[in-house]
Write a protein that holds these residues in place. Sequence first.
Motif, short mmCIF file in Angstrom:
data_model
loop_
_atom_site.label_atom_id
_atom_site.label_comp_id
_atom_site.label_asym_id
_atom_site.label_seq_id
_atom_site.Cartn_x
_atom_site.Cartn_y
_atom_site.Cartn_z
N GLN A 40 0.82 -1.21 0.00
CA GLN A 40 0.00 0.00 0.00
C GLN A 40 0.86 1.26 0.00
OE1 GLN A 40 -0.50 -2.56 2.26
NE2 GLN A 40 -2.32 -3.41 1.31
N VAL A 41 2.12 1.13 0.45
CA VAL A 41 3.01 2.29 0.58
C VAL A 41 4.40 1.92 0.06
CG1 VAL A 41 4.05 3.96 2.19
CG2 VAL A 41 1.76 3.03 2.66
N VAL A 42 5.02 2.86 -0.65
CA VAL A 42 6.44 2.77 -1.01
C VAL A 42 7.12 3.98 -0.41
CG1 VAL A 42 8.15 2.84 -2.87
CG2 VAL A 42 6.05 1.49 -3.15
N VAL A 43 8.11 3.72 0.45
CA VAL A 43 8.93 4.78 1.04
C VAL A 43 10.27 4.76 0.31
CG1 VAL A 43 10.22 5.50 3.10
CG2 VAL A 43 7.83 4.75 3.30
N HIS A 44 10.70 5.93 -0.14
CA HIS A 44 11.98 6.03 -0.85
C HIS A 44 12.64 7.35 -0.52
CE1 HIS A 44 10.45 8.76 -4.08
NE2 HIS A 44 9.30 8.22 -3.70
N GLY A 45 13.87 7.49 -0.92
CA GLY A 45 14.64 8.71 -0.69
C GLY A 45 15.38 9.10 -1.95
N HIS A 46 16.66 9.45 -1.79
CA HIS A 46 17.62 9.72 -2.84
C HIS A 46 17.50 11.11 -3.47
CE1 HIS A 46 20.72 8.72 -5.68
NE2 HIS A 46 19.92 8.84 -6.72
N LEU A 47 16.31 11.61 -3.67
CA LEU A 47 16.14 12.88 -4.39
C LEU A 47 16.31 14.11 -3.50
CD1 LEU A 47 13.08 11.87 -6.59
CD2 LEU A 47 15.51 11.82 -7.20
N HIS A 48 16.18 13.96 -2.19
CA HIS A 48 16.27 15.07 -1.23
C HIS A 48 15.13 16.07 -1.38
CE1 HIS A 48 20.74 14.57 -0.07
NE2 HIS A 48 20.39 13.51 -0.79
N VAL A 49 14.07 15.67 -2.05
CA VAL A 49 12.91 16.54 -2.27
C VAL A 49 11.68 15.82 -1.71
CG1 VAL A 49 11.46 17.70 -3.98
CG2 VAL A 49 13.94 17.50 -4.36
N PRO A 50 10.99 16.41 -0.72
CA PRO A 50 9.81 15.75 -0.16
C PRO A 50 8.68 15.65 -1.18
CG PRO A 50 10.04 17.96 0.73
CD PRO A 50 11.24 17.72 -0.12
N HIS A 51 7.99 14.51 -1.14
CA HIS A 51 6.95 14.30 -2.13
C HIS A 51 5.99 13.20 -1.65
CE1 HIS A 51 5.42 14.62 -6.23
NE2 HIS A 51 5.37 13.30 -6.28
N ILE A 52 4.71 13.45 -1.82
CA ILE A 52 3.67 12.45 -1.55
C ILE A 52 2.83 12.34 -2.81
CG2 ILE A 52 1.63 11.86 -0.18
CD1 ILE A 52 2.78 13.67 2.05
N GLN A 53 2.65 11.10 -3.28
CA GLN A 53 1.88 10.90 -4.50
C GLN A 53 1.20 9.53 -4.48
OE1 GLN A 53 4.20 10.39 -8.11
NE2 GLN A 53 2.58 11.32 -9.34
N MET A 54 -0.06 9.50 -4.94
CA MET A 54 -0.76 8.24 -5.14
C MET A 54 -0.58 7.83 -6.60
SD MET A 54 -2.16 7.04 -2.40
CE MET A 54 -3.31 5.81 -3.00
N ARG A 55 -0.12 6.58 -6.80
CA ARG A 55 0.02 6.03 -8.14
C ARG A 55 -0.55 4.62 -8.13
NH1 ARG A 55 6.13 6.51 -9.99
NH2 ARG A 55 6.63 7.38 -7.99
N GLN A 56 -1.51 4.38 -8.95
CA GLN A 56 -2.12 3.05 -9.05
C GLN A 56 -2.46 2.48 -7.67
OE1 GLN A 56 0.70 0.81 -11.38
NE2 GLN A 56 -0.16 1.57 -13.28
N PRO B 26 10.45 11.45 2.04
CA PRO B 26 10.44 12.44 3.11
C PRO B 26 11.38 13.62 2.88
CG PRO B 26 11.79 10.59 3.74
CD PRO B 26 11.17 10.23 2.42
N GLY B 27 12.10 13.63 1.77
CA GLY B 27 13.08 14.68 1.53
C GLY B 27 14.31 14.45 2.38
N SER B 28 15.01 15.52 2.68
CA SER B 28 16.21 15.43 3.51
C SER B 28 16.14 16.46 4.63
CB SER B 28 17.47 15.68 2.68
OG SER B 28 18.61 15.77 3.51
#
Length: 162
Positions: A106-122, A129-131
């Motif tokens: 139901q949830v994918v938690v990821h990082g790497h980009l250093h930019v916070p973002h919440i999005q629903m996809r499929q 969470p950003g940095s």
Amino acid sequence: MQAEQPEHKEIVVGVVSDTHGRLPPKLLKVLEGVSFIIHAGDLNTPDVLEQFRQAKKLVVVRGNSDLHHQFRSLPRSEVVQVGDVFIYVIHDLLDMEIDPRAAGFQVVVHGHLHVPHIQMRQEVLYLNPGSPSFPRMGSKPCVALLRINQELVRAELIDLED
């Protein structure tokens, strides 16, 4: 890892990524009341890993900058179950080799980009969470909270500059 969940009680999970050797004091303060912490990689120093482990139960994956020999045993991805919710944790989405929806996440938690973002996809919630230490692209230092009650999930970004 499976988290305990009393019936009909909200579980709050702290979500952080890309600390890169720094822990702003406000970050640990925001995470004080959570049940456990997910760190989506790029801790960079064993000190940061140890501080998180002392603060709370910790689920952590290895990021591309986690080169210290103590990080070799960290997994590249992890699965966390909270009640009826399954969370897939990975540092870089480009390394993900599964279809989260087909796999039942139901949830994918990821990082790497250093930019916070919440999005629903499929029907899957993607949370970066950003940095808290080195935000990029005009974003602010940030951490996230996942609020889980049975199968209901809400994500919230916390600006650490406020």
